[in-house]
Write a protein that holds these residues in place. Structure first.
Motif, PDB file in Angstrom:
ATOM      1  N   CYS A  20       0.850  -1.196   0.000  1.00  0.00           N
ATOM      2  CA  CYS A  20       0.000   0.000   0.000  1.00  0.00           C
ATOM      3  C   CYS A  20       0.885   1.245   0.000  1.00  0.00           C
ATOM      4  O   CYS A  20       1.976   1.240   0.577  1.00  0.00           O
ATOM      5  CB  CYS A  20      -0.895   0.000   1.233  1.00  0.00           C
ATOM      6  SG  CYS A  20      -1.958   1.456   1.365  1.00  0.00           S
ATOM      7  N   ASP A  55      -6.768  -2.098  -0.054  1.00  0.00           N
ATOM      8  CA  ASP A  55      -6.924  -0.676  -0.375  1.00  0.00           C
ATOM      9  C   ASP A  55      -7.035  -0.447  -1.874  1.00  0.00           C
ATOM     10  O   ASP A  55      -7.626   0.542  -2.304  1.00  0.00           O
ATOM     11  CB  ASP A  55      -5.710   0.136   0.099  1.00  0.00           C
ATOM     12  CG  ASP A  55      -5.431  -0.016   1.574  1.00  0.00           C
ATOM     13  OD1 ASP A  55      -5.415  -1.159   2.054  1.00  0.00           O
ATOM     14  OD2 ASP A  55      -5.206   1.010   2.234  1.00  0.00           O
ATOM     15  N   HIS A  99      -0.810  -4.767   4.913  1.00  0.00           N
ATOM     16  CA  HIS A  99      -2.195  -4.847   5.402  1.00  0.00           C
ATOM     17  C   HIS A  99      -3.167  -5.101   4.254  1.00  0.00           C
ATOM     18  O   HIS A  99      -4.334  -4.733   4.315  1.00  0.00           O
ATOM     19  CB  HIS A  99      -2.565  -3.598   6.198  1.00  0.00           C
ATOM     20  CG  HIS A  99      -2.366  -2.320   5.429  1.00  0.00           C
ATOM     21  ND1 HIS A  99      -1.181  -1.646   5.416  1.00  0.00           N
ATOM     22  CD2 HIS A  99      -3.196  -1.624   4.626  1.00  0.00           C
ATOM     23  CE1 HIS A  99      -1.297  -0.570   4.654  1.00  0.00           C
ATOM     24  NE2 HIS A  99      -2.513  -0.541   4.149  1.00  0.00           N
ATOM     25  N   GLU A 100      -2.635  -5.699   3.167  1.00  0.00           N
ATOM     26  CA  GLU A 100      -3.487  -6.147   2.068  1.00  0.00           C
ATOM     27  C   GLU A 100      -3.020  -7.557   1.741  1.00  0.00           C
ATOM     28  O   GLU A 100      -1.857  -7.752   1.366  1.00  0.00           O
ATOM     29  CB  GLU A 100      -3.305  -5.260   0.835  1.00  0.00           C
ATOM     30  CG  GLU A 100      -3.620  -3.795   1.070  1.00  0.00           C
ATOM     31  CD  GLU A 100      -3.383  -2.958  -0.181  1.00  0.00           C
ATOM     32  OE1 GLU A 100      -3.737  -3.410  -1.282  1.00  0.00           O
ATOM     33  OE2 GLU A 100      -2.818  -1.875  -0.051  1.00  0.00           O
ATOM     34  N   SER A 135       0.587   3.689   1.752  1.00  0.00           N
ATOM     35  CA  SER A 135       0.791   4.144   3.134  1.00  0.00           C
ATOM     36  C   SER A 135       1.948   3.419   3.815  1.00  0.00           C
ATOM     37  O   SER A 135       2.309   3.754   4.939  1.00  0.00           O
ATOM     38  CB  SER A 135      -0.490   3.941   3.946  1.00  0.00           C
ATOM     39  OG  SER A 135      -0.759   2.562   4.094  1.00  0.00           O
TER      40      SER A 135
HETATM   41 ZN   LIG Z   1      -3.368   0.953   3.061  1.00  0.00          ZN
END
Ligand SMILES: [Zn+2]
Ligand SMILES: [Zn+2]
Length: 319
Positions: A37, A136, A54-55, A39
């Motif tokens: 991501c 995301d 987190h994906e 982020s």
């Molecule tokens: Zn993210």
């Protein structure tokens, strides 16, 4: 199991750690694909106790209940709420008053998550699509679209073409908008063109007619100001990046006189997921977002391309 470890300064190594053990209400998932991501930039530069993943998408290895069976393909949602409050029960976990997120660290062979983090991947879709569908990659643009839809032919400007900005550009173009974008890196400008944007320029370029919607994805204070300068009278600016600094704002000039709406959109909630699946079944070519499909030992090179602005979505496939 193996997982990535973010050492800082973009250095990434594969490390061996114990496979996590699920507790009550938790499922063990064997990860098949994880995605990087936008982020994660900060974690990559500063270092992390594991990694910022987190994906992820994989198959259930140990279910928590009879809702899922061993082998079911699932994506993992990173923001799941407490599961009990009225907002969670209404499908708005991102507004939960209690828990906000899950641990992450999903650039790994296995992950343990509460069962309510599992999103069932529609039959026939592989893990590379599943990770974009449930993370995301599609979640952020899809929720932003549901909050502020564009109509066929509307001009939409996207500022910043990191993985999230590229997702907004692709989705808005797919749904009929005329997409314009501003991005400093040539690689990402070309990718946005391939994803359906009609005009992609560098900073300071000419955008043409004022857009009704501006999606600000850079998180830079000067670009937030730019979004207000460029949006049309009566238009909407959507903040879709983290920008954790004060931005000077003159309400009369920036909001009132031109009747501009300024709003934000964050991640996605379970109330968005059926719509996200529908987009894919209607032909949204999510795979076009992916520029790097790599094995774990190749992750560092792909991640350096990401940090240099020379990537779309980076996906790591786990054996
Ligand atoms: Zn993210
Ligand atoms: Zn809740």
């Amino acid at each position: 199991m193996k997982r990535l470890h973010y050492e800082g300064q973009g250095a990434v190594v594969l490390e061996e750690v114990p496979t996590p053990v699920p507790g009550p209400g938790e499922a063990l998932v064997r990860i098949e694909a994880s995605a990087v991501c936008g982020s994660e930039r900060q974690a990559l530069l500063a270092g992390h106790r594991s990694n910022g993943g987190h994906e992820a998408c994989g198959v259930v290895a140990e279910p928590a209940s009879s809702t899922f069976s061993v082998g079911d393909r699932v994506g993992l949602a990173a923001v799941i709420g407490c599961g009990f409050c009225e907002r969670c029960r209404a499908g708005r976990e991102i507004h939960c008053r209690g828990i906000s997120g899950v641990e992450g660290g999903w650039h790994a062979e296995y992950a343990v998550v509460p069962e309510r983090a599992l999103r069932r991947v529609p039959k026939g879709l592989g893990p590379e699509i599943g990770v974009l569908l449930t993370g995301d990659g599609l979640g952020v643009p899809a929720r932003a679209f549901r909050r502020v839809p564009s109509n066929e032919g509307d001009r939409v400007l996207v500022i910043g073409l990191g993985p999230i900005g590229l997702g907004h550009a692709m989705l808005r173009a797919f749904l009929g908008a005329e997409v314009v974008a501003i991005e400093p890196h040539q690689y990402r400008r070309e990718l946005a063109n391939a994803l359906g944007a009609t005009r992609v320029i560098g900073p300071g370029g000419e955008i043409g007619d004022a857009p009704m919607i501006v999606v600000e994805c850079s998180g830079r204070p000067d670009c937030v100001r730019l979004a207000f300068d460029l949006v049309d009278y009566g238009g909407t600016v959507i903040e879709s990046a983290g920008c954790d600094v004060d931005v000077p704002l003159n309400p009369s000039k920036m909001i009132v006189d031109r009747e501009i709406t300024y709003t934000g959109s964050f991640y996605y909630s379970s109330e968005d997921f059926a719509y996200m699946c529908e987009l894919v079944s209607n032909g949204l070519a999510l795979e076009s977002l992916c520029s790097h499909l790599v094995k774990p030992h190749e992750a560092e090179g792909a991640i350096r391309d990401f940090l240099d602005g020379n990537s779309g979505k980076v996906i790591i496939t786990w054996p």
